[in-house]
Scaffold this motif. Sequence first.
Motif, PDB file in Angstrom:
ATOM      1  N   HIS A  17    -110.623  22.453  24.281  1.00  0.00           N
ATOM      2  CA  HIS A  17    -110.515  23.910  24.436  1.00  0.00           C
ATOM      3  C   HIS A  17    -109.427  24.523  23.560  1.00  0.00           C
ATOM      4  O   HIS A  17    -109.445  25.721  23.313  1.00  0.00           O
ATOM      5  CB  HIS A  17    -110.322  24.282  25.909  1.00  0.00           C
ATOM      6  CG  HIS A  17    -111.598  24.174  26.701  1.00  0.00           C
ATOM      7  ND1 HIS A  17    -112.105  22.959  27.089  1.00  0.00           N
ATOM      8  CD2 HIS A  17    -112.477  25.109  27.124  1.00  0.00           C
ATOM      9  CE1 HIS A  17    -113.246  23.148  27.738  1.00  0.00           C
ATOM     10  NE2 HIS A  17    -113.496  24.450  27.779  1.00  0.00           N
ATOM     11  N   TYR A  66    -110.350  29.509  29.629  1.00  0.00           N
ATOM     12  CA  TYR A  66    -111.236  28.978  30.670  1.00  0.00           C
ATOM     13  C   TYR A  66    -112.096  30.067  31.315  1.00  0.00           C
ATOM     14  O   TYR A  66    -113.163  29.766  31.834  1.00  0.00           O
ATOM     15  CB  TYR A  66    -110.437  28.230  31.751  1.00  0.00           C
ATOM     16  CG  TYR A  66    -109.731  27.014  31.205  1.00  0.00           C
ATOM     17  CD1 TYR A  66    -110.352  26.209  30.239  1.00  0.00           C
ATOM     18  CD2 TYR A  66    -108.456  26.670  31.613  1.00  0.00           C
ATOM     19  CE1 TYR A  66    -109.707  25.106  29.702  1.00  0.00           C
ATOM     20  CE2 TYR A  66    -107.805  25.558  31.092  1.00  0.00           C
ATOM     21  CZ  TYR A  66    -108.438  24.786  30.130  1.00  0.00           C
ATOM     22  OH  TYR A  66    -107.795  23.690  29.597  1.00  0.00           O
ATOM     23  N   THR A  98    -110.242  15.899  26.614  1.00  0.00           N
ATOM     24  CA  THR A  98    -110.487  17.045  27.480  1.00  0.00           C
ATOM     25  C   THR A  98    -110.349  16.648  28.939  1.00  0.00           C
ATOM     26  O   THR A  98    -110.605  15.501  29.302  1.00  0.00           O
ATOM     27  CB  THR A  98    -111.892  17.632  27.228  1.00  0.00           C
ATOM     28  OG1 THR A  98    -111.999  18.898  27.889  1.00  0.00           O
ATOM     29  CG2 THR A  98    -113.013  16.713  27.701  1.00  0.00           C
ATOM     30  N   THR A  99    -109.930  17.617  29.764  1.00  0.00           N
ATOM     31  CA  THR A  99    -109.919  17.418  31.214  1.00  0.00           C
ATOM     32  C   THR A  99    -111.280  17.831  31.750  1.00  0.00           C
ATOM     33  O   THR A  99    -111.718  18.965  31.506  1.00  0.00           O
ATOM     34  CB  THR A  99    -108.824  18.296  31.868  1.00  0.00           C
ATOM     35  OG1 THR A  99    -107.566  17.963  31.290  1.00  0.00           O
ATOM     36  CG2 THR A  99    -108.764  18.070  33.362  1.00  0.00           C
ATOM     37  N   LYS A 101    -114.199  19.476  33.689  1.00  0.00           N
ATOM     38  CA  LYS A 101    -114.159  20.778  34.369  1.00  0.00           C
ATOM     39  C   LYS A 101    -115.312  20.929  35.356  1.00  0.00           C
ATOM     40  O   LYS A 101    -116.411  20.465  35.080  1.00  0.00           O
ATOM     41  CB  LYS A 101    -114.314  21.922  33.357  1.00  0.00           C
ATOM     42  CG  LYS A 101    -113.442  21.840  32.135  1.00  0.00           C
ATOM     43  CD  LYS A 101    -112.126  22.539  32.353  1.00  0.00           C
ATOM     44  CE  LYS A 101    -111.278  22.552  31.104  1.00  0.00           C
ATOM     45  NZ  LYS A 101    -110.914  21.231  30.598  1.00  0.00           N
ATOM     46  N   GLY A 175    -101.100  18.578  29.829  1.00  0.00           N
ATOM     47  CA  GLY A 175    -100.790  19.709  30.700  1.00  0.00           C
ATOM     48  C   GLY A 175     -99.336  20.118  30.586  1.00  0.00           C
ATOM     49  O   GLY A 175     -98.532  19.457  29.912  1.00  0.00           O
ATOM     50  N   GLU A 210     -92.193  16.268  25.447  1.00  0.00           N
ATOM     51  CA  GLU A 210     -92.513  17.564  24.823  1.00  0.00           C
ATOM     52  C   GLU A 210     -91.437  18.588  25.122  1.00  0.00           C
ATOM     53  O   GLU A 210     -91.364  19.618  24.468  1.00  0.00           O
ATOM     54  CB  GLU A 210     -93.824  18.091  25.396  1.00  0.00           C
ATOM     55  CG  GLU A 210     -95.047  17.701  24.640  1.00  0.00           C
ATOM     56  CD  GLU A 210     -96.267  18.324  25.268  1.00  0.00           C
ATOM     57  OE1 GLU A 210     -96.614  17.929  26.392  1.00  0.00           O
ATOM     58  OE2 GLU A 210     -96.871  19.210  24.644  1.00  0.00           O
ATOM     59  N   ASP A 288    -103.547  18.770  17.482  1.00  0.00           N
ATOM     60  CA  ASP A 288    -103.312  19.216  18.854  1.00  0.00           C
ATOM     61  C   ASP A 288    -104.348  20.267  19.258  1.00  0.00           C
ATOM     62  O   ASP A 288    -105.239  19.982  20.050  1.00  0.00           O
ATOM     63  CB  ASP A 288    -101.880  19.767  19.012  1.00  0.00           C
ATOM     64  CG  ASP A 288    -101.374  19.676  20.431  1.00  0.00           C
ATOM     65  OD1 ASP A 288    -102.033  19.014  21.247  1.00  0.00           O
ATOM     66  OD2 ASP A 288    -100.313  20.254  20.723  1.00  0.00           O
ATOM     67  N   ASP A 289    -104.215  21.477  18.690  1.00  0.00           N
ATOM     68  CA  ASP A 289    -105.074  22.601  19.081  1.00  0.00           C
ATOM     69  C   ASP A 289    -105.324  23.460  17.839  1.00  0.00           C
ATOM     70  O   ASP A 289    -104.553  24.394  17.564  1.00  0.00           O
ATOM     71  CB  ASP A 289    -104.364  23.453  20.134  1.00  0.00           C
ATOM     72  CG  ASP A 289    -104.028  22.674  21.394  1.00  0.00           C
ATOM     73  OD1 ASP A 289    -104.949  22.303  22.126  1.00  0.00           O
ATOM     74  OD2 ASP A 289    -102.830  22.435  21.643  1.00  0.00           O
TER      75      ASP A 289
HETATM   76  P1  5GP Z   1    -109.194  20.945  27.565  1.00  0.00           P
HETATM   77  O1  5GP Z   1    -108.707  19.707  28.237  1.00  0.00           O
HETATM   78  O2  5GP Z   1    -109.365  22.064  28.559  1.00  0.00           O
HETATM   79  O3  5GP Z   1    -110.430  20.738  26.759  1.00  0.00           O
HETATM   80  O4  5GP Z   1    -108.061  21.382  26.507  1.00  0.00           O
HETATM   81  C1  5GP Z   1    -106.999  22.254  26.814  1.00  0.00           C
HETATM   82  C2  5GP Z   1    -105.970  21.629  27.739  1.00  0.00           C
HETATM   83  O5  5GP Z   1    -105.273  20.605  27.023  1.00  0.00           O
HETATM   84  C3  5GP Z   1    -104.865  22.578  28.185  1.00  0.00           C
HETATM   85  O6  5GP Z   1    -105.187  23.282  29.356  1.00  0.00           O
HETATM   86  C4  5GP Z   1    -103.689  21.636  28.445  1.00  0.00           C
HETATM   87  O7  5GP Z   1    -103.800  21.030  29.716  1.00  0.00           O
HETATM   88  C5  5GP Z   1    -103.903  20.567  27.405  1.00  0.00           C
HETATM   89  N1  5GP Z   1    -103.080  20.838  26.207  1.00  0.00           N
HETATM   90  C6  5GP Z   1    -103.446  21.450  25.069  1.00  0.00           C
HETATM   91  N2  5GP Z   1    -102.425  21.500  24.191  1.00  0.00           N
HETATM   92  C7  5GP Z   1    -101.393  20.889  24.788  1.00  0.00           C
HETATM   93  C8  5GP Z   1    -100.058  20.602  24.389  1.00  0.00           C
HETATM   94  O8  5GP Z   1     -99.591  20.937  23.289  1.00  0.00           O
HETATM   95  N3  5GP Z   1     -99.278  19.953  25.287  1.00  0.00           N
HETATM   96  C9  5GP Z   1     -99.749  19.551  26.506  1.00  0.00           C
HETATM   97  N4  5GP Z   1     -98.912  18.904  27.309  1.00  0.00           N
HETATM   98  N5  5GP Z   1    -100.988  19.801  26.913  1.00  0.00           N
HETATM   99  C10 5GP Z   1    -101.807  20.461  26.071  1.00  0.00           C
END
Ligand code: 5GP
Length: 350
Positions: A17, A66, A98-99, A101, A175, A210, A288-289
């Motif tokens: 995400h 989300y 990914t977590t 959902k 997270g 972090e 990362d993102d």
């Molecule tokens: P998803 O798991 O929903 O596909 O991707 C987004 C989630 O990844 C965020 O809600 C967060 O829990 C985690 N996330 C994304 N970037 C970071 C980061 O830089 N640090 C940490 N600790 N978690 C991240």
Amino acid sequence: RHAIKALPKVELHAHLHGSIKQQTLQRLLAERRPSDDRLADVSFDLFHIDSIRDLDKCFVYFELVYLLVEDEQTVQQITQEVLRDFYEDGVRYLELRTTPKANERTGLTKDSYLQTLERAIEWAKEALPDMQVYLLLSVNRARLTSAEDARKDVDELLDLAIKHRSLVVGVDICGNPAKGDLSLVLPLLRSRLYDDARYHHLKLTVHTAEMANTDTENAAILELNPQRLGHVCFLSDAHSELVAREGRAIELCPTSNKVAMDLTTMEDHHFGYYYKERRHPAISICTDDTGLFSTTLTDELQHLAQAFDLTLDDIWSLQQSAFKSSFAPPEARQRLGERFFFRPLSDVCG
Ligand code: 5GP
């Protein structure tokens, strides 16, 4: 930049995400806002990197994302788009994390979420030839508030990992680092992943240090001995020295780390310590993102190349060592290695 983009690359630390393009989020917001009261006051500005200057804001951003991605169809669309973006940037080995959902409004369950990702990855096999994609399932530490919740969360996640074992190669802990209690989950992961044969094929990576002042937590993570560590921004000197000495695999995400550490210049990034000072053998450079930070893997590598005078040969060695740190199963490792990552630069540059 062109030469870096043309290289086959390895991405080991990308959150699904967080990798959705900002234009896509803008489009989804414009489509949904008229019929969804929850979005009425949401500003388009939130999706601009300029408005994101610290880690807390990043997590607010995700809560908004989300609200826009709640059903199978949108999950499939965004996943395909993310896979295509990585492919077009030259990524040929991708571990997407990914977590899982669930969503009551749309009937999405954690299992149907993963089935949807499977369909998107199946699509990619045809549409994006020569790219290998695996999944890591992330435990979101912000949800770890009691031992019982932690156990439920982890067991459910591991069941899903087993059910989707052709794609899921590992587990991550991510997270908001200011939230949740990792001590609830580390012993549990040790007993499941290391002591229970059903889970032996799953590898572990943990977001580590972090935030500043997390030495106790970092010591517990290091003691658990995950195969890889994410970020390692604020490790103490003693822990950095240990990681370097043991050659533990680390995932560095330059732009994201620069935000988390409030660095003014990339020259101050801890890549310098591990790569230049310690000749660390197991560094992977990651995004990362890509959506949140408006970046690509090519951009991240280029930032480091400029800051640390890296040659194309250096960048290629980094792809090769990232591939060595990957969680690819043996057959895929051999196939992709022979195709790309075991070859010298002159072979893959044409
Ligand atoms: P998803 O798991 O929903 O596909 O991707 C987004 C989630 O990844 C965020 O809600 C967060 O829990 C985690 N996330 C994304 N970037 C970071 C980061 O830089 N640090 C940490 N600790 N978690 C991240």
